[in-house]
Design an enzyme around this catalytic site. Structure first.
Site, PDB file in Angstrom:
ATOM      1  N   ASP A 215       1.301 -10.398 -28.225  1.00  0.00           N
ATOM      2  CA  ASP A 215       0.432 -11.390 -27.138  1.00  0.00           C
ATOM      3  C   ASP A 215       1.219 -11.644 -26.011  1.00  0.00           C
ATOM      4  O   ASP A 215       1.624 -12.670 -25.735  1.00  0.00           O
ATOM      5  CB  ASP A 215       0.235 -12.526 -27.843  1.00  0.00           C
ATOM      6  CG  ASP A 215      -0.911 -12.377 -29.171  1.00  0.00           C
ATOM      7  OD1 ASP A 215      -1.409 -11.460 -29.294  1.00  0.00           O
ATOM      8  OD2 ASP A 215      -0.948 -13.311 -29.945  1.00  0.00           O
TER       9      ASP A 215
ATOM     10  N   GLN B 101      -8.318 -14.736 -26.728  1.00  0.00           N
ATOM     11  CA  GLN B 101      -9.021 -13.977 -25.825  1.00  0.00           C
ATOM     12  C   GLN B 101      -9.758 -12.865 -26.486  1.00  0.00           C
ATOM     13  O   GLN B 101      -9.600 -12.302 -27.707  1.00  0.00           O
ATOM     14  CB  GLN B 101      -7.746 -13.334 -25.032  1.00  0.00           C
ATOM     15  CG  GLN B 101      -6.725 -14.248 -24.366  1.00  0.00           C
ATOM     16  CD  GLN B 101      -7.244 -14.751 -22.941  1.00  0.00           C
ATOM     17  OE1 GLN B 101      -7.875 -13.842 -22.356  1.00  0.00           O
ATOM     18  NE2 GLN B 101      -7.245 -16.029 -22.680  1.00  0.00           N
TER      19      GLN B 101
ATOM     20  N   ASP C 210       3.020 -18.673 -21.934  1.00  0.00           N
ATOM     21  CA  ASP C 210       2.092 -19.064 -22.844  1.00  0.00           C
ATOM     22  C   ASP C 210       2.375 -18.875 -24.424  1.00  0.00           C
ATOM     23  O   ASP C 210       1.653 -18.608 -24.904  1.00  0.00           O
ATOM     24  CB  ASP C 210       0.817 -18.415 -22.399  1.00  0.00           C
ATOM     25  CG  ASP C 210      -0.533 -19.138 -22.925  1.00  0.00           C
ATOM     26  OD1 ASP C 210      -0.484 -20.379 -23.242  1.00  0.00           O
ATOM     27  OD2 ASP C 210      -1.252 -18.239 -23.452  1.00  0.00           O
TER      28      ASP C 210
ATOM     29  N   ASP D  39      -6.065 -12.660 -20.037  1.00  0.00           N
ATOM     30  CA  ASP D  39      -5.167 -11.861 -20.357  1.00  0.00           C
ATOM     31  C   ASP D  39      -5.138 -10.410 -19.328  1.00  0.00           C
ATOM     32  O   ASP D  39      -6.065 -10.321 -19.014  1.00  0.00           O
ATOM     33  CB  ASP D  39      -4.956 -11.156 -21.784  1.00  0.00           C
ATOM     34  CG  ASP D  39      -4.408 -12.256 -22.873  1.00  0.00           C
ATOM     35  OD1 ASP D  39      -4.136 -13.406 -22.682  1.00  0.00           O
ATOM     36  OD2 ASP D  39      -4.396 -11.739 -24.067  1.00  0.00           O
TER      37      ASP D  39
END
Length: 452
Positions: free
Chosen positions: A362, A169, A347, A204
Site C-alpha cells: 500500500d 481505495q 499514510d 492513491d
C-alpha cells in the site's frame, strides 16, 4: 636573639610571603582562564544546545547532563524543531555523502540485468514468482527471471475481473492467463499533478506503487510486491466482469467508467478510459501468497485537524514503543519510515507482516508534492536514534545522485515511463540528504551504538 637568627627569620618570612603571592596570582589566573573558556563556549552554543538538545559540554551542570541522558532521540521530538536542527546541519555534511559512491554502479548494473524484459513460459512463470516469497524477502536480490515476471505482468491477457472491497481505495481484482490473481490500481492524476494539503491528502497514485517496487529493490528492502505499469480497456474489463463489478460500471458520454467497491468509493467519483486512447493506465500488483497479520502503527496519525497523537507531543515516546515491540520489529518500522520519507508516504496508519516481517505494501500515497518534505514521517528514526547497519550502508551506496539515476534507469523498463517528474527526483535526493544528516546527528550524540 642574635643578628644571625633575626636575619634567618626575615628570610623565612619573605619566602612565605612570596609563596602566598604566587599562590594568589595563580588562583586568579586559572580562574580567569576558566571564566574565559566558559564565556567562549556560551558564545558558540546556540540557545537550543544550552537546553541540552545536542552536544554535551564539560562545563555544563551535572544535573543537566543527567537529564539529557534520560532523554532519547534528537530533541525536541516535535518534528518542526528537529527538522530545523537537521536542515541547519545539511550543509555541513561530509563530502562523502554528497559525492557518488563508486560502489553503486555494480548494484545498478545487476538490477538492470535482473529487471530486463525477457521471454517467458506462461506455464511456469507464475509458479516461479510464487516460490520466491520467504521470511526475509518477497522477491530475490539477483535473479534474471524477475524480468520474465515483469514482462508477463505487462502483457498476459486478462481473463476475469472482480471488485475487491479490501482497503480504502478503488482496486480491481483481475485474473491473468495461468490463473494468476493481480490487483489493478487505476490512475487518478496526471504525473505532474501536485497534491496540496495534508500528507495523506488525495487518492492513491499508481506511479507511486511502481516506483516503490523499484526503490525497495535498490535499497535491498525487498518486502514489496512486484509491480508494473499497464494500460487496460475498461470496455474489455466490463465484458470480463462479474455482476457485482458491472453494477459499479457506467458510461460517461462514450467512455467506460468504474467506481468500484471500497471504503471511500462513490458513484460520483468514477475513473474512466482516456477519451483518446480508450485505455486506462494503472499499476498492476502481483499478489503475494501467504498468511498476513495486520497491526496498528505506533506512529499512526489521528486524522483529525488540531488533534495530535502521543508520538507527536511526547518526549521519550520511543521508550514506550520499545516496551511493546521486539527489536527486529522496531528496526523494520524504522526501515519503513526511511522508505516512506523518501517517497513521502505519510499514510501508513497500519502495517502488515508476513512470517513476522513487516511488508512494504500500500505505497500509493507517495509522490504527492515534490516541493514539501513532511519530516515527521521520519519520527521512528529520529526519536529512537537507531538503524540497521545494513540499511545505513545501502543508503550510503546511493549517494550523490546515484539513487535517482538508478530509479530513472529502472523506470525505462516500465510501459508507463516516465514515472516521475524531474522535480520528484530532485526531492528524493534532498530527502536522502536529510536522512543522512539525521543519522549523523544521532551518531554524534550516541556514537556507534545506534547501528544494529
Amino acid at each position: 636573639m642574635t643578628k644571625r637568627r633575626q636575619l634567618y627569620l626575615v628570610v623565612v618570612a619573605l619566602l612565605f610571603l612570596l609563596l602566598v603571592i604566587i599562590f594568589v596570582a595563580n588562583f586568579f589566573f586559572i580562574n580567569s582562564l576558566t571564566t574565559a573558556a566558559v564565556d567562549d563556549d556560551n558564545r558558540r552554543i546556540s540557545p537550543s544546545e544550552k537546553d541540552g538538545h545536542h552536544r554535551k559540554h564539560g562545563n555544563e551542570p551535572l544535573l543537566r547532563l543527567v537529564q539529557e541522558e534520560q532523554q532519547e532521540g534528537l530533541r525536541p521530538n516535535r518534528a518542526n524543531g528537529v527538522q530545523e536542527a537537521v536542515q541547519s546541519q545539511v550543509a555541513k555534511l561530509k563530502t562523502v555523502f554528497k559525492n557518488r559512491n563508486p560502489r553503486y554502479y555494480p548494484v545498478k548494473r545487476g538490477l538492470l540485468r535482473s529487471f530486463g524484459l525477457k521471454s517467458y513460459n506462461i506455464s511456469s512463470v507464475w509458479k516461479t514468482a510464487g516460490a520466491w516469497p520467504r521470511a526475509s524477502e518477497i522477491f530475490p536480490q539477483k535473479d534474471e527471471r524477475i524480468g520474465k515476471v515483469i514482462r508477463a505482468l505487462q502483457e498476459t491477457a486478462i481473463v476475469s475481473a472482480k471488485n475487491t472491497p479490501r482497503g480504502t481505495q478503488l482496486k480491481l481484482l483481475l485474473e491473468l492467463t495461468g490463473k494468476q490473481p493481480v490487483l489493478f490500481k487505476p490512475s487518478w492524476y496526471r504525473k505532474d499533478t501536485v497534491i496540496e494539503g495534508t500528507v495523506y491528502s488525495g487518492k492513491d497514485r499508481h506511479n507511486s506503487e511502481i516506483v516503490s517496487f523499484h526503490l525497495a529493490a535498490i535499497l535491498n528492502l525487498r518486502w514489496t510486491p512486484i509491480v508494473v505499469g499497464r494500460r487496460v480497456s475498461l470496455q474489455e474489463i466490463y465484458r470480463l466482469a462479474d455482476d457485482e463489478l458491472k453494477a459499479t460500471m457506467a458510461k460517461n458520454d462514450t467512455r467506460q467508467c468504474v467506481y468500484g467497491k471500497c471504503h471511500y468509493c462513490k458513484q460520483t467519483e468514477a475513473v474512466c478510459d482516456d477519451p483518446e486512447t480508450e485505455m486506462l493506465e494503472g499499476a498492476m500488483l502481483l499478489m503475494v501468497p501467504g498468511k498476513f497479520s495486520k497491526y496498528r502503527s505506533p506512529w499512526q496519525r489521528t486524522y483529525r485537524d488540531g488533534v495530535q497523537a502521543e508520538w507527536e507531543i511526547s518526549d521519550g515516546y520511543c521508550s514506550k514503543v520499545k516496551e511493546k515491540l521486539p527489536l527486529d520489529r522496531l528496526l523494520d518500522l524504522i526501515d519503513v519510515a526511511i522508505f516512506d520519507f523518501l517517497i513521502q508516504n505519510g499514510d501508513r496508519h497500519h502495517y502488515e507482516t508476513r512470517d513476522d516481517r513487516v511488508l512494504l505494501v500500500d505505497n500509493g500515497k507517495g509522490f504527492g508534492n515534490p516541493f514539501k518534505d513532511h519530516f515527521d514521517i521520519l519520527a521512528p528514526l529520529y526519536q529512537c536514534c537507531m538503524i540497521r547497519r545494513t540499511t545505513w550502508e545501502r543508503l550510503q551506496t546511493f549517494s550523490g545522485g546515484a539513487l535517482s539515476e538508478t530509479l530513472q534507469a529502472l523506470s525505462e523498463i516500465d510501459l508507463l515511463h516516465p514515472l516521475l517528474t524531474k522535480e520528484h527526483y530532485t526531492a528524493i535526493e534532498r530527502r536522502l540528504l536529510l536522512t543522512y544528516t539525521t543519522v549523523e546527528m544521532c551518531r554524534e550524540k550516541y556514537g556507534g551504538k545506534i547501528f544494529k
